[in-house]
Scaffold this active site. Structure first.
Site, PDB file in Angstrom:
ATOM      1  N   THR A   1     -47.150  42.533 -40.401  1.00  0.00           N
ATOM      2  CA  THR A   1     -47.096  41.146 -40.944  1.00  0.00           C
ATOM      3  C   THR A   1     -48.529  40.676 -40.468  1.00  0.00           C
ATOM      4  OG1 THR A   1     -44.934  40.829 -40.646  1.00  0.00           O
ATOM      5  CG2 THR A   1     -46.159  38.690 -40.487  1.00  0.00           C
TER       6      THR A   1
ATOM      7  N   GLY B   1     -36.417  38.064 -41.555  1.00  0.00           N
ATOM      8  CA  GLY B   1     -37.142  38.524 -40.458  1.00  0.00           C
ATOM      9  C   GLY B   1     -37.372  37.218 -39.678  1.00  0.00           C
TER      10      GLY B   1
ATOM     11  N   GLY C   1     -43.935  43.239 -36.219  1.00  0.00           N
ATOM     12  CA  GLY C   1     -42.969  44.298 -35.586  1.00  0.00           C
ATOM     13  C   GLY C   1     -41.479  44.035 -35.999  1.00  0.00           C
TER      14      GLY C   1
END
Ligand code: ASP
Length: 340
Positions: free
Chosen positions: A200, A230, A252
């Site tokens: 990201t 997420g 992550g």
């Protein structure tokens, strides 16, 4: 004052956790205070993103505008298959985007699971500025974007569609860690054969007036369940800004960041007197300590910037990179070490 010995003792890690930490985690780096303006962002694609942000910052612009302009770069780049246009789809073939933004006044906006819009970060900013809400999701987010003049686009490129079809042959959901340092100076990191499938852009900026803002935007984990969201659009998990203290962002496997309210935790640790590096390390250690078996096989990295312009990062695994741009330097740090 931060006491390193106490900090290490307080971490009280089991032998297996220490093994993960010793083998893989980053070493502390002491980053001198460059002072404002400063912009930092995750991964190699942070370099061109920082350049766009720096244009705003160096002209005396607001950190909020800088982070929005900065993350537009990877959002629009089809070669970056983990953010925005060209992102890997979910397991049903939909490219769904998660983004959030936060300013110096504690205002924030987010979109989650939104399809068809190249710049989800700008929709998140509009949610912040034009609605009484913080987050819009899915169809509602798309409707809001279209009503506000955004164009509906197909975000699934041929390359990402091909990778998805290949994945469908086994349909095994498995986050692939971006742990290799294969940065190519001529082009952002690109591993052969889509070896990694999530990353990201999280960006934090401190402007010349000393104000902080942040942005975080992603297409999330490749081949996730349709509807999965997420950490990246969740204020406190993927991003948090407190203009008195500093800001933090994460990248992550988002589930582990959400469980620990990661970015908020990093900012609170800085409030208690920890440096950005120490705060990021403590947040990583919490993830490792809570779920050592999961942590062994995943990557999570935090990035932090404090009010003085000091910055730092920490990740579970080796290979985490972040880009820094100040009046003195434009750099990429891999495992805390300057690449240039
Ligand atoms: N944090 C993102 C997510 O969980 C993925 C990443 O940054 O690697 O969707």
């Amino acid at each position: 004052m931060f006491n390193r010995r106490k900090f290490i003792k307080a971490s009280a890690l089991s032998a297996s956790l220490l093994a993960i930490g010793k083998k893989n985690a980053l070493a502390f780096t002491v980053v001198p205070n460059p002072g404002p303006p400063v912009v930092i962002s995750t991964w190699d694609f942070g370099i061109p993103a920082n350049k766009a942000a720096w244009k705003v910052l160096s002209a005396g612009g607001r950190a909020l505008d800088a982070v929005e302009q900065g993350v537009h770069v990877p959002e629009a780049d089809p070669k970056i298959q983990t953010v925005g246009y060209g992102g890997f789809p979910d397991r049903d073939g939909h490219v769904t985007l998660d983004s959030c933004i936060m300013d110096e006044f504690g205002n924030c906006g987010a979109v989650a699971g939104m399809e068809h819009i190249i710049h989800p970060i700008s929709v998140a900013r509009l949610v912040m500025e034009k609605t009484p809400h913080v987050m819009l999701v899915g169809e509602g987010a798309l409707q809001f974007a279209l009503e506000n003049g955004f164009k509906k686009e197909n975000l699934l490129t041929k390359e990402s569609e091909k990778a998805w079809k290949e994945w469908l042959k086994t349909a095994k959901y498995e986050p692939v860690m971006n742990i290799e340092n294969k940065y190519d100076k001529a082009a952002p990191r690109k591993l052969p054969g889509n070896q990694y499938n999530h990353d990201t852009i999280g960006m934090l900026a401190l402007d010349a007036k000393g104000n902080l803002s942040g942005a975080c935007t992603t297409s999330g984990m490749a081949y996730k369940l349709h509807g999965r969201v997420g950490d990246s659009p969740i204020i406190g998990a993927g991003l948090y800004i407190d203009n008195e203290i500093g800001g933090a962002t994460s990248t992550g496997v988002g589930e582990e960041v959400i469980r620990n309210v990661g970015s908020f935790l990093v900012v609170e640790l800085m409030r208690q007197g920890h440096s950005p590096e120490e705060a990021c390390k403590e947040a990583v250690m919490r993830i490792i300590k809570k779920k050592p078996d999961i942590a062994k096989n995943i990557q999570v990295g935090f990035l932090a910037l404090n009010k003085k312009g000091e910055y730092g990062a920490y990740a579970i695994q080796k290979g985490f990179s972040y880009a820094v741009c100040t009046a003195q330097k434009d750099d990429l740090l891999i495992d805390g070490k300057s690449y240039y």
